[in-house]
Design a protein around this motif. Structure first.
Motif, short mmCIF file in Angstrom:
data_model
loop_
_atom_site.label_atom_id
_atom_site.label_comp_id
_atom_site.label_asym_id
_atom_site.label_seq_id
_atom_site.Cartn_x
_atom_site.Cartn_y
_atom_site.Cartn_z
N THR A 185 -6.69 -8.54 1.70
CA THR A 185 -6.23 -8.44 3.09
C THR A 185 -6.25 -6.98 3.53
O THR A 185 -6.43 -6.06 2.72
N ASN A 186 -6.05 -6.78 4.83
CA ASN A 186 -6.02 -5.44 5.40
C ASN A 186 -4.74 -5.24 6.20
O ASN A 186 -4.12 -6.21 6.66
N THR A 227 -10.47 2.67 5.48
CA THR A 227 -11.53 3.01 6.43
C THR A 227 -10.86 3.69 7.62
O THR A 227 -9.87 3.19 8.15
N HIS A 282 0.81 -1.22 0.00
CA HIS A 282 0.00 0.00 0.00
C HIS A 282 0.85 1.27 0.00
O HIS A 282 0.29 2.38 -0.04
N ARG A 338 -8.12 1.75 -1.11
CA ARG A 338 -9.25 2.15 -0.26
C ARG A 338 -8.85 2.02 1.21
O ARG A 338 -8.01 1.20 1.57
N LYS A 348 -7.61 1.55 8.50
CA LYS A 348 -7.52 0.18 7.98
C LYS A 348 -7.41 0.29 6.46
O LYS A 348 -8.33 0.75 5.79
N TRP A 357 -18.58 -1.28 11.62
CA TRP A 357 -17.22 -0.83 11.89
C TRP A 357 -16.97 -0.57 13.37
O TRP A 357 -15.85 -0.74 13.85
N HIS A 400 -7.31 -1.29 2.83
CA HIS A 400 -7.88 -2.47 2.17
C HIS A 400 -7.07 -2.77 0.92
O HIS A 400 -7.20 -2.10 -0.11
#
Length: 307
Positions: free
Chosen positions: A97-98, A65, A56, A63, A90, A267, A92
């Motif tokens: 996976t996160n 959260t 990431h 994306r 978090k 959430w 995505h």
């Protein structure tokens, strides 16, 4: 006693101590009880790619959260309180996976080990219960653990932000970045608000949920992810000690928080765990960081069973 059993026992003791100090509120987290969740997009700028293989942090937007929170255990604590705020993310990933990044609006933690944290909570409880205010338990705790003093001063004197979007947040712990050649570098993270750091001059007229209401009107908002690189001798094991301000920093991406999540109930029941990592990022030797996953698991079990 195995290390895992010991970690489980100290984690349960920490949650017990927090409950003893703050009480329990059925179905809510034992800390950061009240928060609100948002949808976001994180766009890395490529500056991290030479230093970590974390997916990431390469080039493509991902994306995310985000949960902003008041750190108190009481879900009815007012936003006008002088309190630390939380910013949990978090990410995505495209493989399903996160990975999580958990920050707060102070740079240091109040204990270097889980055992010290228990001492701190018990000292706070003793001061709360004391009939004789001349017996300063927290002062005695700081005397025995002098590196926690700056963190306590910062938390006690922290400014009230105009908005969740106008304060800086830190991950507190050190992490290790591993590059494609296997070279490891210690880092610390912060979110820097693009709106600038702006404190409130008067919060007396605020509604209890003012910061959530203010952010609803302000969206979208954005932050830059800033990474500080440690040098030899900078402690990675002690979150009560900040690294020197002259250490190299690199801005590695930008998060834009676009709208409120339509599924708040889902959430609010989820865990944001700073030890939920991906290849290219590893935990440091910080014992508080190592304990957090188990502490969260204990808290989750209790709130999910309405204790």
């Amino acid at each position: 006693m195995s290390s895992e059993l010991a970690k489980s026992q100290i984690s349960s003791t920490i949650v017990d101590s927090i409950e003893d100090l703050k009480g329990t509120h059925h179905g809510f987290r034992r800390a950061h009880a009240r928060g609100f969740v948002y949808e976001a997009v994180f766009t890395p700028n490529g500056a991290a790619a030479p230093f970590t293989t974390a997916p990431h942090l390469q080039g493509e937007p991902v994306r995310a959260t985000v949960r902003f929170s008041h750190t108190d255990a009481n879900p009815h604590a007012a936003d006008s309180d002088r309190a630390v705020r939380g910013f949990a993310t978090k990410f995505h990933l495209t493989d399903g996976t996160n990975t999580d990044l958990v920050m707060v609006s102070v740079e240091r933690f109040v204990a270097a080990t889980p055992e010290e944290f228990v001492e701190f909570i018990k000292a706070a409880k003793a001061d709360t219960d004391a009939q004789d205010p001349s017996v300063p338990h927290i002062k005695s705790f700081v005397g025995a653990h002098p590196t926690v003093g700056p963190a306590l001063v910062a938390a006690k004197t922290i400014a009230i932000p105009v908005s969740y979007a106008t304060t800086q947040y830190w991950a507190i712990h050190a992490f290790l970045w591993r590059d494609a050649d296997g070279v490891v570098r210690p880092v610390r993270y912060s979110w820097v608000p693009e709106a600038g750091i702006v404190d409130a001059s008067d919060s007396e007229s605020w509604t209890p949920h003012h910061l959530t209401e203010e952010l609803r009107d302000r969206l979208p908002v954005s932050f830059v992810l800033r990474v500080q690189f440690g040098e030899p001798g900078d402690p990675t094991h002690d979150s009560t000690v900040a690294w020197p301000a002259d250490r190299r920093t690199v801005d590695v991406g930008r998060i834009e928080i676009t709208k409120e999540s339509p599924d708040q109930e889902h959430w609010q029941s989820q865990v944001f765990d700073p030890t939920s990592l991906v290849d290219g990022i590893e935990p440091s030797d910080d014992p508080v960081l190592a304990a957090r996953s188990t502490i969260y698991a204990v808290s989750y079990d209790r709130r999910s069973h309405q204790r």
